[in-house]
Design a protein around this motif. Structure first.
Motif, PDB file in Angstrom:
ATOM      1  N   ALA A 197      -3.719   6.754  -6.149  1.00 43.22           N
ATOM      2  CA  ALA A 197      -4.810   7.184  -5.477  1.00 43.22           C
ATOM      3  C   ALA A 197      -4.790   8.217  -4.680  1.00 43.22           C
ATOM      4  CB  ALA A 197      -5.613   5.714  -4.817  1.00 43.22           C
ATOM      5  N   TYR A 198      -5.572   9.161  -4.505  1.00 42.52           N
ATOM      6  CA  TYR A 198      -5.500  10.437  -3.852  1.00 42.52           C
ATOM      7  C   TYR A 198      -6.146   9.794  -2.193  1.00 42.52           C
ATOM      8  CZ  TYR A 198      -6.826  15.216  -1.995  1.00 42.52           C
ATOM      9  OH  TYR A 198      -6.578  16.354  -1.133  1.00 42.52           O
ATOM     10  N   ALA A 199      -7.002   8.951  -1.963  1.00 36.43           N
ATOM     11  CA  ALA A 199      -7.373   8.433  -0.951  1.00 36.43           C
ATOM     12  C   ALA A 199      -7.903   6.880  -1.166  1.00 36.43           C
ATOM     13  CB  ALA A 199      -8.307   9.202  -0.030  1.00 36.43           C
ATOM     14  N   VAL A 200      -8.144   6.242  -0.156  1.00 34.39           N
ATOM     15  CA  VAL A 200      -8.585   4.918  -0.049  1.00 34.39           C
ATOM     16  C   VAL A 200      -9.855   4.632   0.629  1.00 34.39           C
ATOM     17  CG1 VAL A 200      -8.204   2.463  -0.046  1.00 34.39           C
ATOM     18  CG2 VAL A 200      -6.530   3.869  -0.631  1.00 34.39           C
ATOM     19  N   VAL A 201     -11.210   4.119   0.070  1.00 32.18           N
ATOM     20  CA  VAL A 201     -12.267   3.951   0.836  1.00 32.18           C
ATOM     21  C   VAL A 201     -12.310   2.485   0.966  1.00 32.18           C
ATOM     22  CG1 VAL A 201     -14.945   3.679   0.843  1.00 32.18           C
ATOM     23  CG2 VAL A 201     -13.476   5.749  -0.094  1.00 32.18           C
ATOM     24  N   VAL A 202     -12.721   1.967   2.349  1.00 32.01           N
ATOM     25  CA  VAL A 202     -12.758   0.553   2.849  1.00 32.01           C
ATOM     26  C   VAL A 202     -13.829   0.461   3.711  1.00 32.01           C
ATOM     27  CG1 VAL A 202     -11.547  -1.236   3.865  1.00 32.01           C
ATOM     28  CG2 VAL A 202     -10.124   0.295   2.741  1.00 32.01           C
ATOM     29  N   GLY A 203     -14.857  -0.637   3.067  1.00 32.33           N
ATOM     30  CA  GLY A 203     -16.040  -0.734   3.862  1.00 32.33           C
ATOM     31  C   GLY A 203     -16.044  -2.064   4.354  1.00 32.33           C
ATOM     32  N   THR A 204     -16.559  -2.949   3.644  1.00 33.57           N
ATOM     33  CA  THR A 204     -16.770  -4.415   4.171  1.00 33.57           C
ATOM     34  C   THR A 204     -15.676  -4.848   4.896  1.00 33.57           C
ATOM     35  OG1 THR A 204     -18.048  -4.935   2.227  1.00 33.57           O
ATOM     36  CG2 THR A 204     -17.705  -6.715   3.503  1.00 33.57           C
ATOM     37  N   ALA A 205     -14.643  -4.830   4.497  1.00 30.69           N
ATOM     38  CA  ALA A 205     -13.348  -5.381   5.130  1.00 30.69           C
ATOM     39  C   ALA A 205     -13.272  -4.807   6.739  1.00 30.69           C
ATOM     40  CB  ALA A 205     -12.191  -5.377   4.401  1.00 30.69           C
ATOM     41  N   ILE A 206     -13.929  -3.819   6.877  1.00 27.52           N
ATOM     42  CA  ILE A 206     -13.798  -2.979   8.280  1.00 27.52           C
ATOM     43  C   ILE A 206     -15.177  -3.187   9.111  1.00 27.52           C
ATOM     44  CG2 ILE A 206     -13.331  -0.929   9.667  1.00 27.52           C
ATOM     45  CD1 ILE A 206     -11.089  -0.342   7.477  1.00 27.52           C
ATOM     46  N   THR A 207     -16.047  -2.848   8.275  1.00 28.35           N
ATOM     47  CA  THR A 207     -17.395  -2.468   8.949  1.00 28.35           C
ATOM     48  C   THR A 207     -18.466  -3.628   8.585  1.00 28.35           C
ATOM     49  OG1 THR A 207     -18.109  -0.979   7.344  1.00 28.35           O
ATOM     50  CG2 THR A 207     -16.918  -0.119   9.196  1.00 28.35           C
ATOM     51  N   GLY A 208     -18.419  -4.475   7.590  1.00 34.30           N
ATOM     52  CA  GLY A 208     -19.320  -5.469   7.080  1.00 34.30           C
ATOM     53  C   GLY A 208     -19.426  -6.505   7.809  1.00 34.30           C
ATOM     54  N   ILE A 209     -19.754  -6.491   9.257  1.00 29.04           N
ATOM     55  CA  ILE A 209     -19.961  -7.716  10.110  1.00 29.04           C
ATOM     56  C   ILE A 209     -20.984  -8.633   9.522  1.00 29.04           C
ATOM     57  CG2 ILE A 209     -20.711  -8.207  12.499  1.00 29.04           C
ATOM     58  CD1 ILE A 209     -19.703  -5.777  13.612  1.00 29.04           C
ATOM     59  N   ASP A 210     -21.993  -8.212   8.832  1.00 29.65           N
ATOM     60  CA  ASP A 210     -23.141  -9.226   8.638  1.00 29.65           C
ATOM     61  C   ASP A 210     -22.354 -10.227   7.452  1.00 29.65           C
ATOM     62  OD1 ASP A 210     -25.825  -8.265   9.773  1.00 29.65           O
ATOM     63  OD2 ASP A 210     -24.466  -6.417   9.116  1.00 29.65           O
ATOM     64  N   TYR A 211     -22.027  -9.294   6.467  1.00 28.54           N
ATOM     65  CA  TYR A 211     -21.299 -10.046   5.305  1.00 28.54           C
ATOM     66  C   TYR A 211     -20.246 -10.890   5.647  1.00 28.54           C
ATOM     67  CZ  TYR A 211     -18.684 -10.932   0.918  1.00 28.54           C
ATOM     68  OH  TYR A 211     -18.154 -11.554  -0.027  1.00 28.54           O
ATOM     69  N   LEU A 212     -19.292 -10.672   6.531  1.00 29.85           N
ATOM     70  CA  LEU A 212     -18.050 -11.265   6.884  1.00 29.85           C
ATOM     71  C   LEU A 212     -18.433 -12.433   7.758  1.00 29.85           C
ATOM     72  CD1 LEU A 212     -15.589  -8.315   7.847  1.00 29.85           C
ATOM     73  CD2 LEU A 212     -15.512  -9.902   5.790  1.00 29.85           C
ATOM     74  N   VAL A 213     -19.375 -12.302   8.671  1.00 27.42           N
ATOM     75  CA  VAL A 213     -19.755 -13.523   9.427  1.00 27.42           C
ATOM     76  C   VAL A 213     -20.406 -14.491   8.617  1.00 27.42           C
ATOM     77  CG1 VAL A 213     -21.361 -14.410  11.259  1.00 27.42           C
ATOM     78  CG2 VAL A 213     -20.027 -12.053  11.547  1.00 27.42           C
ATOM     79  N   LYS A 214     -21.242 -14.073   7.689  1.00 25.15           N
ATOM     80  CA  LYS A 214     -22.095 -14.978   6.640  1.00 25.15           C
ATOM     81  C   LYS A 214     -21.093 -15.803   5.832  1.00 25.15           C
ATOM     82  CE  LYS A 214     -25.308 -15.186   2.985  1.00 25.15           C
ATOM     83  NZ  LYS A 214     -26.255 -14.387   1.935  1.00 25.15           N
ATOM     84  N   ALA A 215     -20.022 -15.180   5.409  1.00 23.59           N
ATOM     85  CA  ALA A 215     -18.988 -15.740   4.652  1.00 23.59           C
ATOM     86  C   ALA A 215     -18.166 -16.884   5.254  1.00 23.59           C
ATOM     87  CB  ALA A 215     -18.102 -14.547   4.170  1.00 23.59           C
TER      88      ALA A 215
END
Length: 223
Positions: A197-215
């Motif tokens: 991979a040229y680069a990696v995008v990370v979203g939920t695991a870092i910034t997804g507070i709503d989703y993570l707390v719900k889980a």
């Protein structure tokens, strides 16, 4: 090519009904990510792109998720959406580059050409299969991403991260490939880079507070 090689791109997004959806908050999250070493950001909506652009000089991959009745494509589906994102300050425009029907009779190739010719911006093609990745590359995309792996009818039986797709794309394409979707740990991010991979995008695991707390809450409730 804007320098993203070998780095972490943080997707700073929040659900529309979340208090975090405020542009000032998204901008603060983005700035925090940059302060800790992110090489770029992926931002949704012109309002958020504009707010982040005022705070951050690093590359922004901009998109505008639009749910248009009668169409499955939703990541910057129309030229007018790309134009708004470009005007807000994005350096790269992310589009749904699957070959599904698009509004206004537009095509992936036509949209990429207009973004290049009229907006002067690079294009990141979000795809779900190697066939669509090849098609996007042939259409002139500057970058391809595994973003839609697991999120289309053709791939809904699969779960991100799409490491198999990533490997195929790296082997068969001559443009940078970004791994996005389902990266939930530094170890997985490193694996994606090791696979080419040229680069990696990370979203939920870092910034997804709503989703993570719900889980977590649902997990605790199921104990």
């Amino acid at each position: 090519m804007i320098s993203l090689r070998g780095g972490l791109i943080v997707s700073c997004q929040a659900p529309a009904d979340s208090p975090l959806h405020d542009p000032a908050i998204i901008a603060a999250i983005a700035q925090a990510a940059v302060n800790q070493g992110a090489v770029g950001l992926r931002i949704d909506t012109p309002y958020h792109v504009s707010a982040v652009r005022q705070k951050v000089k690093l590359p922004i991959i901009g998109l505008w998720k639009q749910q248009i009745p009668g169409y499955e494509v939703y990541i910057t589906p129309r030229y007018e959406d790309a134009e708004a994102i470009a005007s807000a300050g994005a350096d790269i425009i992310a589009i749904d580059a699957t070959l599904r029907q698009r509004p206004n009779g537009e095509t992936v190739a036509g949209l990429i050409k207009r973004i290049h010719d009229e907006l002067g911006k690079l294009v990141m093609a979000d795809v779900d299969t190697i066939e669509n990745a090849k098609s996007a590359a042939q259409a002139g995309a500057d970058i391809v991403g595994t973003t839609l792996y697991g999120y289309t009818n053709e791939t809904k039986h699969l779960s991100p991260p799409g490491f198999e797709l990533l490997t195929q794309m790296v082997e068969k394409l001559d443009i940078p490939v970004i791994c996005e979707g389902g990266i939930s740990s530094p170890k997985m991010a490193r694996e994606a880079l090791n696979l080419g991979a040229y680069a990696v995008v990370v979203g939920t695991a870092i910034t997804g507070i709503d989703y993570l707390v719900k889980a977590y809450v649902e997990g605790i409730g199921n104990c």
